[in-house]
Scaffold this motif. Sequence first.
Motif, short mmCIF file in Angstrom:
data_model
loop_
_atom_site.label_atom_id
_atom_site.label_comp_id
_atom_site.label_asym_id
_atom_site.label_seq_id
_atom_site.Cartn_x
_atom_site.Cartn_y
_atom_site.Cartn_z
N VAL A 101 0.86 -1.18 0.00
CA VAL A 101 0.00 0.00 0.00
C VAL A 101 0.90 1.23 0.00
N SER A 102 0.76 2.07 -1.03
CA SER A 102 1.63 3.24 -1.13
C SER A 102 1.25 4.26 -0.07
N GLN A 103 2.21 5.14 0.22
CA GLN A 103 1.94 6.20 1.20
C GLN A 103 0.77 7.06 0.77
N ALA A 104 0.63 7.26 -0.54
CA ALA A 104 -0.47 8.08 -1.02
C ALA A 104 -1.82 7.43 -0.77
N ASN A 105 -1.84 6.11 -0.55
CA ASN A 105 -3.09 5.39 -0.32
C ASN A 105 -3.29 5.04 1.14
N ILE A 106 -2.51 5.66 2.01
CA ILE A 106 -2.76 5.56 3.46
C ILE A 106 -3.20 6.93 3.92
N LEU A 107 -4.50 7.06 4.22
CA LEU A 107 -5.12 8.37 4.49
C LEU A 107 -5.63 8.44 5.91
N PHE A 108 -5.58 9.62 6.51
CA PHE A 108 -6.13 9.82 7.85
C PHE A 108 -6.90 11.14 7.87
N ASP A 109 -8.15 11.03 8.25
CA ASP A 109 -9.02 12.21 8.38
C ASP A 109 -9.08 12.57 9.86
N LYS A 110 -8.38 13.63 10.19
CA LYS A 110 -8.28 14.03 11.60
C LYS A 110 -9.65 14.43 12.15
N THR A 170 -12.59 13.23 11.48
CA THR A 170 -13.45 12.08 11.81
C THR A 170 -12.70 10.94 12.48
N SER A 171 -11.36 11.12 12.66
CA SER A 171 -10.51 10.06 13.23
C SER A 171 -10.60 8.77 12.41
N MET A 172 -10.74 8.92 11.07
CA MET A 172 -10.91 7.78 10.20
C MET A 172 -9.60 7.48 9.46
N VAL A 173 -9.14 6.22 9.50
CA VAL A 173 -7.99 5.74 8.75
C VAL A 173 -8.49 4.98 7.53
N THR A 174 -8.00 5.35 6.32
CA THR A 174 -8.43 4.68 5.10
C THR A 174 -7.21 4.10 4.39
N LEU A 175 -7.27 2.82 4.01
CA LEU A 175 -6.20 2.12 3.28
C LEU A 175 -6.77 1.65 1.95
N ILE A 176 -6.04 1.92 0.84
CA ILE A 176 -6.49 1.50 -0.48
C ILE A 176 -5.43 0.60 -1.08
N LYS A 177 -5.80 -0.66 -1.34
CA LYS A 177 -4.86 -1.62 -1.92
C LYS A 177 -5.57 -2.32 -3.08
N GLY A 178 -5.19 -1.93 -4.31
CA GLY A 178 -5.87 -2.48 -5.47
C GLY A 178 -7.34 -2.11 -5.43
N ASP A 179 -8.19 -3.14 -5.46
CA ASP A 179 -9.62 -2.87 -5.41
C ASP A 179 -10.19 -2.96 -3.99
N ARG A 180 -9.33 -3.05 -3.00
CA ARG A 180 -9.76 -3.16 -1.61
C ARG A 180 -9.61 -1.82 -0.92
#
Length: 779
Positions: free
Chosen positions: A698-707, A709-719
């Motif tokens: 998972v690239s750094q660009a696809n590891i997201l954090f919304d301060k 909402t305290s939400m962590v989002t990970l994007i790996k391929g279609d997941r």
Amino acid sequence: MSDKIHNKQKNKKNVYDIQGGEQKVMKKSTKKVINVAASAALLAGAAPVAGIIAPTAAHAAGSFTVINVPTLSSSTGGTLVNLGRVNINIDQYTLTSATETTYMTVTLPTGFEFNSDAFTSDSATGTGTRVWVADAGDRQTINATAQALSPTSARIAITGSNQNDDVTIGFALENIRSTGPNSGDVNLSFTAAPNSGLPTGNVKVATVVSSGQIALEARDTQSSSDNFNFTLRVTESVARSLKTGNAVKIKLPAGFEWNAVGTFTPLYGDLSASDITTSVDGDTLNISARNTDTLSSAASSFDLALSYTVEDEDKAKEGDVTATVSGNSSANVSSLVVGTYGQYGGGVTVASPTTVVAGQDEQQVGDIVVKEAVAGSFIAGRTVTLQLPEGARWQSVYEDGEDVTGTTGSVDTANGLVAPNITYTGTDGRTLRMTFPTQNTSNNAGSVTLRDVEIAVQPGFTGDLNATVAGSQGLTGTVKLATAVSSVSLTATNATYNIAIGTDNAAIGDLTLKEGAAGALTDDDNGLVEILLPAGVTFGSTPTVSVTSGDLRIRNVSVDTYNNSATQGVLRFYVDSESTTASTVAINGVNLRIDRTVPQGEIIAKVQGDAAANTAYHGAGDVTDVWRDSYRYAAQAAIATIGTAPADQTDNAVTAIYTIGSTAYSVNGTTRTAEVAPYVENGRTYLPVRYVAEALGVSQANILFDKATSMVTLIKGDRVVQLKLKTNQLTINGSTINMDVKAVTKANRTVLPIAWVGKALDATVQYDAAAKTVTVTSK
């Protein structure tokens, strides 16, 4: 171009046991400097230091100078002999009264006595044992006399003042009666009153040997293929050293025979041609005194002109002609080189090949020696050629083109050879041709030495750099000039990393660039270093480039596409300062974009640029055109492999290993560092989600954090995976799963138990309790 890998006070002798020769303990100039310094200090109004005050007699210290040390035979008992001469050096201010007399006593060692005519002369040119004033210095009035006190001792009386300068008293020990001395050093003993300032101690004035020795020396020897001449010098150490009978026997090696003995030339002593006899018997020469009546009465030396020839070419060995020495006279050598034998021809040698760096010019090779086998082997107008391999050019040609003459460095000649004319042949000037203008007419084999010769080496050329020897002189073979090393090497930590076709952002780990020698990456021209990717492969981001060992300095790191190609990536940096210690450059965090047009197989990265492959970009005319076209790369390496995954698969199997309590972890064998170490809490093992995600592609660009909402989002391929801190909700592609624990933070990083990490990233997890490791593998 920058440099390439390419030294008073006189030693004071102890006045005791002086070993002879022209050695003084102190010189006049030493004390004069002291006096000048003292005067300068007084004139300046400053009190001189204690060391500069003019010494009293008790302070002064004289010395001895031994003029000669003869060698005597122990069989001289009952005869008169001459011992050596000694100068007694008396320092200024030692003699303080013009009317008083100062005494010193001299004692002979056992085996010697003063003769009855001792001290009958006060002249340096007289005979017998005598004392005289050898140097009275500056306006001195000094008298020196001596008288025998006993057969073995005498007293020297010195009258006068030497306030103005040093004084030297000469002392000759001639016509001394030998009463049977022992072998070894003959030491004369001087004594004087402690406060007199006169020198005291033992002085060596002769050496006694138990039997005389013959010194043999072969002079003016020749190199030849048939006839040889040389001069044999015979020197007695003492009288009667050359005995009768088989006194000196000199035997030539197999294949050689003596000719008749030539002219006898006396050098000194009383031996004449009629006093010695010589005989020749094939390979053996005998030299001796004719009879006991013709033995020398004084040590003698003479030269004999000798000649010999090659009698059997099958037995005669090429090289030094070494004769053996024997006989009933003791000789200083057991063998003697009397010439050099060889057939016509010669050879080329390099005693010390150097190390050169590929891709650089002005590289010195070892000194090249071209030598005749025997004198006259090299014929006027004939040539010797040295052809470099394709990977090298002579520096003269590299700089100026094929029509240049001469060479870098210097040309030295020896033994009569005249320096050859140097030109270059071939379309690329790889062949250096030496043409000899005249034939050698000396007696010895001549040689030509090419010193400090420089070459240019193509990028990537490594191993032995050998020149092929040829030419009309008939010389053949090869000679090693140098060993070439790579300017750099490129390695990849994960060269077998299997990237899927069409991957947009594949983390392949790290690359390492190592210099092959100090200064191998140069700051010449623009100092550019490029790491070039194949067509269809570009860098996804700019990696971190740093010098991790050595003192190389670099600047301006960037990524781009090469030569206006949008599909061929290149990483660039510049050498700011060359290294003095071979350095290592680490290229960390390499991410690649793989175009779907790239065929499966290895991704080969190549190193080029002026800094690493200078000679591919420079050089005169067409001399190095082939290097520009075909050998431009300093190094290359496979940094990854294009696999056969389906077109819609964007990630590959990855194995990451974590250790409880350690921030260090590995991804497919590459060590990385996290900010949070795995830990155990309430019986569960927690892992940092971000570092597991990155490890699994998972690239750094696809590891997201919304301060907000305290939400962590990970994007790996279609997941798409989402975690909300401090809740037990895990969402995968929109489907919510209730976890039995909450997502928490540690050191500002989101952590979860092992099972939920695997669920979130579609990976398998294994725990090794004994090793305390967690292995996470993508599916």
